[in-house]
Design a protein around this motif. Structure first.
Motif, PDB file in Angstrom:
ATOM      1  N   ASP A  59       0.939  -1.201   0.011  1.00  0.00           N
ATOM      2  CA  ASP A  59       0.000   0.020  -0.031  1.00  0.00           C
ATOM      3  C   ASP A  59       0.786   1.049  -0.106  1.00  0.00           C
ATOM      4  N   LEU A  60       2.138   1.078   0.484  1.00  0.00           N
ATOM      5  CA  LEU A  60       3.076   2.293   0.520  1.00  0.00           C
ATOM      6  C   LEU A  60       3.960   2.387  -0.799  1.00  0.00           C
ATOM      7  N   ALA A  61       4.343   1.291  -1.415  1.00  0.00           N
ATOM      8  CA  ALA A  61       5.336   1.272  -2.461  1.00  0.00           C
ATOM      9  C   ALA A  61       4.443   1.702  -3.797  1.00  0.00           C
ATOM     10  N   THR A  62       5.389   2.032  -4.647  1.00  0.00           N
ATOM     11  CA  THR A  62       4.665   2.389  -5.924  1.00  0.00           C
ATOM     12  C   THR A  62       5.385   1.809  -6.897  1.00  0.00           C
ATOM     13  N   HIS A  63       5.105   1.877  -8.233  1.00  0.00           N
ATOM     14  CA  HIS A  63       5.761   1.287  -9.259  1.00  0.00           C
ATOM     15  C   HIS A  63       7.032   1.971  -9.600  1.00  0.00           C
ATOM     16  N   GLN A  64       7.070   3.317  -9.511  1.00  0.00           N
ATOM     17  CA  GLN A  64       8.432   4.118  -9.672  1.00  0.00           C
ATOM     18  C   GLN A  64       9.535   3.899  -8.488  1.00  0.00           C
ATOM     19  N   GLU A  65       8.669   3.650  -7.224  1.00  0.00           N
ATOM     20  CA  GLU A  65       9.471   3.434  -6.083  1.00  0.00           C
ATOM     21  C   GLU A  65       9.102   2.260  -5.180  1.00  0.00           C
ATOM     22  N   PRO A  66       9.483   1.015  -5.874  1.00  0.00           N
ATOM     23  CA  PRO A  66       9.411  -0.424  -5.190  1.00  0.00           C
ATOM     24  C   PRO A  66       9.787  -0.255  -3.441  1.00  0.00           C
ATOM     25  N   PHE A  67      10.863   0.366  -3.383  1.00  0.00           N
ATOM     26  CA  PHE A  67      11.494   0.419  -1.983  1.00  0.00           C
ATOM     27  C   PHE A  67      11.664   1.777  -1.633  1.00  0.00           C
ATOM     28  N   GLY A  68      11.199   2.621  -2.134  1.00  0.00           N
ATOM     29  CA  GLY A  68      11.256   4.011  -1.572  1.00  0.00           C
ATOM     30  C   GLY A  68       9.935   4.485  -0.861  1.00  0.00           C
ATOM     31  N   TRP A  69       9.575   3.631   0.003  1.00  0.00           N
ATOM     32  CA  TRP A  69       8.634   3.960   0.881  1.00  0.00           C
ATOM     33  C   TRP A  69       8.955   4.213   2.392  1.00  0.00           C
ATOM     34  N   VAL A  70      10.036   4.247   2.667  1.00  0.00           N
ATOM     35  CA  VAL A  70      10.478   4.578   3.926  1.00  0.00           C
ATOM     36  C   VAL A  70      10.155   5.831   4.528  1.00  0.00           C
ATOM     37  N   GLY A  71      10.085   6.916   3.861  1.00  0.00           N
ATOM     38  CA  GLY A  71       9.574   8.167   4.290  1.00  0.00           C
ATOM     39  C   GLY A  71       8.126   8.360   4.487  1.00  0.00           C
ATOM     40  N   ARG A  72       7.379   7.660   3.889  1.00  0.00           N
ATOM     41  CA  ARG A  72       5.979   7.500   3.898  1.00  0.00           C
ATOM     42  C   ARG A  72       5.464   6.752   5.212  1.00  0.00           C
ATOM     43  N   LEU A  73       6.252   5.602   5.459  1.00  0.00           N
ATOM     44  CA  LEU A  73       6.049   4.802   6.567  1.00  0.00           C
ATOM     45  C   LEU A  73       6.345   5.494   7.771  1.00  0.00           C
ATOM     46  N   ALA A  87      -2.612   5.792  13.216  1.00  0.00           N
ATOM     47  CA  ALA A  87      -1.751   6.161  11.915  1.00  0.00           C
ATOM     48  C   ALA A  87      -2.877   6.395  10.760  1.00  0.00           C
ATOM     49  N   ARG A  88      -2.794   7.190   9.702  1.00  0.00           N
ATOM     50  CA  ARG A  88      -3.513   7.027   8.676  1.00  0.00           C
ATOM     51  C   ARG A  88      -2.687   7.003   7.339  1.00  0.00           C
ATOM     52  N   HIS A  89      -2.283   5.952   6.677  1.00  0.00           N
ATOM     53  CA  HIS A  89      -1.746   6.044   5.615  1.00  0.00           C
ATOM     54  C   HIS A  89      -2.375   5.893   4.176  1.00  0.00           C
ATOM     55  N   GLY A  90      -1.835   6.670   3.213  1.00  0.00           N
ATOM     56  CA  GLY A  90      -2.341   6.413   1.815  1.00  0.00           C
ATOM     57  C   GLY A  90      -2.344   4.970   1.084  1.00  0.00           C
ATOM     58  N   VAL A  91      -3.148   4.737   0.195  1.00  0.00           N
ATOM     59  CA  VAL A  91      -3.090   3.351  -0.231  1.00  0.00           C
ATOM     60  C   VAL A  91      -2.960   3.396  -1.705  1.00  0.00           C
ATOM     61  N   TYR A  92      -1.892   2.718  -2.151  1.00  0.00           N
ATOM     62  CA  TYR A  92      -1.479   2.851  -3.568  1.00  0.00           C
ATOM     63  C   TYR A  92      -2.233   1.792  -4.525  1.00  0.00           C
ATOM     64  N   ASP A  93      -2.862   2.450  -5.247  1.00  0.00           N
ATOM     65  CA  ASP A  93      -3.651   1.402  -6.483  1.00  0.00           C
ATOM     66  C   ASP A  93      -2.893   1.190  -7.395  1.00  0.00           C
ATOM     67  N   TRP A  94      -2.458  -0.043  -7.544  1.00  0.00           N
ATOM     68  CA  TRP A  94      -1.409  -0.630  -8.639  1.00  0.00           C
ATOM     69  C   TRP A  94      -2.040  -0.605 -10.116  1.00  0.00           C
ATOM     70  N   THR A  95      -3.406  -0.431 -10.210  1.00  0.00           N
ATOM     71  CA  THR A  95      -3.900  -0.456 -11.612  1.00  0.00           C
ATOM     72  C   THR A  95      -4.044   0.887 -12.116  1.00  0.00           C
ATOM     73  N   ALA A  96      -4.453   1.970 -11.147  1.00  0.00           N
ATOM     74  CA  ALA A  96      -4.398   3.424 -11.317  1.00  0.00           C
ATOM     75  C   ALA A  96      -3.295   3.951 -11.377  1.00  0.00           C
ATOM     76  N   ARG A  97      -2.335   3.456 -10.814  1.00  0.00           N
ATOM     77  CA  ARG A  97      -0.785   3.937 -10.581  1.00  0.00           C
ATOM     78  C   ARG A  97      -0.893   5.264  -9.777  1.00  0.00           C
ATOM     79  N   GLU A  98      -1.575   5.411  -8.694  1.00  0.00           N
ATOM     80  CA  GLU A  98      -1.752   6.473  -7.813  1.00  0.00           C
ATOM     81  C   GLU A  98      -2.332   6.033  -6.402  1.00  0.00           C
ATOM     82  N   PHE A  99      -1.998   7.053  -5.685  1.00  0.00           N
ATOM     83  CA  PHE A  99      -2.566   6.650  -4.317  1.00  0.00           C
ATOM     84  C   PHE A  99      -4.133   7.159  -4.193  1.00  0.00           C
ATOM     85  N   ARG A 100      -4.928   6.188  -3.724  1.00  0.00           N
ATOM     86  CA  ARG A 100      -6.173   6.524  -3.424  1.00  0.00           C
ATOM     87  C   ARG A 100      -6.737   5.793  -2.184  1.00  0.00           C
TER      88      ARG A 100
END
Length: 207
Positions: A59-73, A87-100
């Motif tokens: 939910d925190l990783a992205t296509h561009q940053e598969p391991f670049g989630w430390v700051g968000r975490l 805690a409240r964290h964004g959820v990445y949508d792997w189909t839409a390629r954005e946090f939703r």
């Protein structure tokens, strides 16, 4: 995995007996190769813990940053939990390629952090325990590709290279104890009391 998990009640009791590692929370990482059974095991462990919340790193990783989630975490999850706040964290949508959407994580006695790299160097000081799913990379990838189908074969090829580079630079397995069989879900190789002490030592000193 099978439906029988004789180790989970003892493991759960051992985790709950640990001192908190992040404010009032015992943060427990479940790490391993993609396809090794982390999500399934974390779900079963969460149930054994009476419904412990699970933070999925997918939910925190992205296509561009598969391991670049430390700051968000750190900002969205670790910081508020350390203060005893939800805690409240964004959820990445792997189909839409954005946090939703947003997911809330309460400061429960145990919070599970599940995903590849959950036991990385930057996270270990916040962990009460680090579990590793014991299934080699090739077998885990084969399982994942079978699960996801041929349409994601290209994604898996790119992911495998990124995962290999990550673990080469920042391995989790040497710091993990106990380890969990990725096929059966059973605790392997260690007792359920001593390994946790080993994780606490490794997580703080050998970062």
């Amino acid at each position: 995995m099978t439906d029988a998990f004789p180790d989970l009640s003892a493991l759960s009791a051992g985790l709950l007996a640990l001192p908190p590692s992040l404010g009032p929370v015992r943060l427990v990482a479940v790490d391993g190769h993609a396809g090794s059974g982390k999500t399934t095991f974390a779900g079963r462990l969460a149930a054994a813990l009476g419904g412990a919340p699970v933070v999925h790193l997918d939910d925190l990783a992205t296509h561009q940053e598969p391991f670049g989630w430390v700051g968000r975490l750190r900002e969205q999850v670790l910081a508020p939990l350390s203060r005893g706040e939800p805690a409240r964290h964004g959820v990445y949508d792997w189909t839409a390629r954005e946090f939703r959407g947003v997911r809330e994580v309460p400061p429960a006695p145990v919070v599970l952090l599940e995903g590849v790299g959950a036991g990385r160097r930057a996270v270990r000081p916040a962990l009460a325990a680090l579990l590793w799913m014991e299934l080699d990379a090739a077998a885990a990838r084969a399982r994942g590709e079978l699960r996801d189908g041929p349409e994601l074969a290209e994604f898996w090829a790119g992911w495998a290279a990124a995962e290999r580079a990550h673990f080469a630079a920042d391995p989790s397995r040497p710091y993990a104890s106990p380890r969990v069989d990725g096929i059966t879900g059973r605790i392997v190789g260690d007792t359920l009391s001593e390994p946790v002490e080993l994780v606490l030592t490794c997580g703080v000193v050998r970062t």
